[in-house]
Design an enzyme around this catalytic site. Structure first.
Site, PDB file in Angstrom:
ATOM      1  N   CYS A 118     -42.440  13.415  43.109  1.00 47.11           N
ATOM      2  CA  CYS A 118     -43.532  14.351  43.353  1.00 47.11           C
ATOM      3  C   CYS A 118     -43.011  15.529  44.168  1.00 47.11           C
ATOM      4  CB  CYS A 118     -44.650  13.633  44.108  1.00 47.11           C
ATOM      5  SG  CYS A 118     -45.894  14.784  44.722  1.00 47.11           S
ATOM      6  N   THR A 166     -16.769  17.263  27.402  1.00 44.93           N
ATOM      7  CA  THR A 166     -17.437  18.367  28.105  1.00 44.93           C
ATOM      8  C   THR A 166     -16.777  19.684  27.745  1.00 44.93           C
ATOM      9  OG1 THR A 166     -18.030  19.317  30.249  1.00 44.93           O
ATOM     10  CG2 THR A 166     -16.070  17.887  30.218  1.00 44.93           C
ATOM     11  N   HIS A 218     -26.004  15.505  37.493  1.00 44.36           N
ATOM     12  CA  HIS A 218     -27.167  16.320  37.109  1.00 44.36           C
ATOM     13  C   HIS A 218     -28.454  15.506  37.045  1.00 44.36           C
ATOM     14  CE1 HIS A 218     -24.233  19.465  35.163  1.00 44.36           C
ATOM     15  NE2 HIS A 218     -24.254  19.504  36.477  1.00 44.36           N
ATOM     16  N   CYS A 243     -51.076  11.816  45.226  1.00 42.27           N
ATOM     17  CA  CYS A 243     -51.463  12.843  46.217  1.00 42.27           C
ATOM     18  C   CYS A 243     -51.961  14.116  45.530  1.00 42.27           C
ATOM     19  CB  CYS A 243     -50.291  13.157  47.150  1.00 42.27           C
ATOM     20  SG  CYS A 243     -49.088  14.323  46.448  1.00 42.27           S
TER      21      CYS A 243
END
Ligand code: OAD
Length: 242
Positions: free
Chosen positions: A126, A187, A118, A149
């Protein structure tokens, strides 16, 4: 747990390759909250507002604030005896860690082969030009960071509704089915495709051991269930074979 099951001990002594499939409970004893359960993160926050691409584009400030908060919590925590036990097992076995956690703690414990299904909360990129920002110090901590940018920078984590990075899950499956033993640790076994890994292992006759303080969706299928905390059970297992 006073005595370890002799069948398990024989399997462990004969094993060459062991994989670990870990979730949020692996890091609970480090002080990082789990997602589900009484004190779980998803009891206090709504995943669709925070761990979701549309929410990020709609309100990047809010999502960033939450991730920066989690980064601070995570960087102040340290690997616990469970993470360290998995690292120590590398002296005896070929070990692969497949984790759903984004907290970087298996890496910090020194594990050398970690698949982060994950993503990793310390990494970012970006949205526009894909430039990577893997050192949070490069980012402005206040407000929403922007790339050189001008594009929006997002955490390199998997959000609800997103696919896992291409090829990564297949790689995890290969590691699992080529193991002698798979440990499923901490989990709740409800988030797919990750939660299918222990089932895939069983189909290929890999011996699957679950470690959790409570029974989960997977417990009835496990070859062996250790009811307890990762930071207690995993060091015990190491001691039993040293
Ligand atoms: P959950 O919060 O769903 O489950 C945590 C599990 O850890 C529970 O079964 C607890 O009983 C167990 N647990 C608690 N303390 C423990 C301890 N000390 N030792 C061992 N086990 C312990 O977390 P995950 O199963 O990891 O996804 O959740 C899966 C995914 O759902 C996460 O990766 C995240 C979340 O939404 C994404 O962000 C994509």
């Amino acid at each position: 747990m006073t005595e370890l099951n002799p069948v398990f001990l024989d399997k462990l002594r004969a094993a060459k390759k062991i994989s670990f499939f870990t979730g949020a409970g692996m890091s609970a004893e480090s002080g990082i909250p789990t997602f589900r359960g009484e004190d779980g993160i998803w009891k206090k926050f709504r995943p669709e507002e925070l761990a979701n691409f549309k929410a990020f584009v709609r309100s990047p400030e809010m999502v960033w604030e939450w991730y920066q908060h989690r980064r601070r919590v995570i960087t102040e925590c340290a690997p616990n005896p469970g993470h360290l036990a998995i690292k120590d097992l590398e002296s005896k076995f070929s070990i692969t860690v497949i984790t759903q956690n984004i907290d970087n703690l298996h890496n910090r414990a020194g594990s050398s082969s970690v698949i982060e299904l994950h993503g990793n909360i310390l990494k970012n990129y970006c949205l526009t030009c894909k430039k990577r920002y893997d050192h949070p110090a490069e980012l402005h901590i206040e407000g929403t960071p922007r790339c050189t940018c001008g594009g929006l920078i997002r955490p390199d984590v998997v959000w609800f509704g997103e696919n896992l990075p291409e090829g990564l899950f297949e790689h995890a499956e290969e590691e699992v089915i080529s193991s002698d033993i798979l440990f499923s640790v901490g989990t709740s076994s409800v988030v797919y495709p990750a939660a299918s890994l222990p089932h895939t292992a069983l189909k290929k006759d890999v011996y699957v051991v679950e470690v959790n303080p409570v029974e989960t969706e997977f417990t009835e299928y496990a070859n062996l269930f250790f009811k307890g905390k990762a930071g207690v059970i995993l060091p015990l297992i190491i001691r039993a074979i040293s």
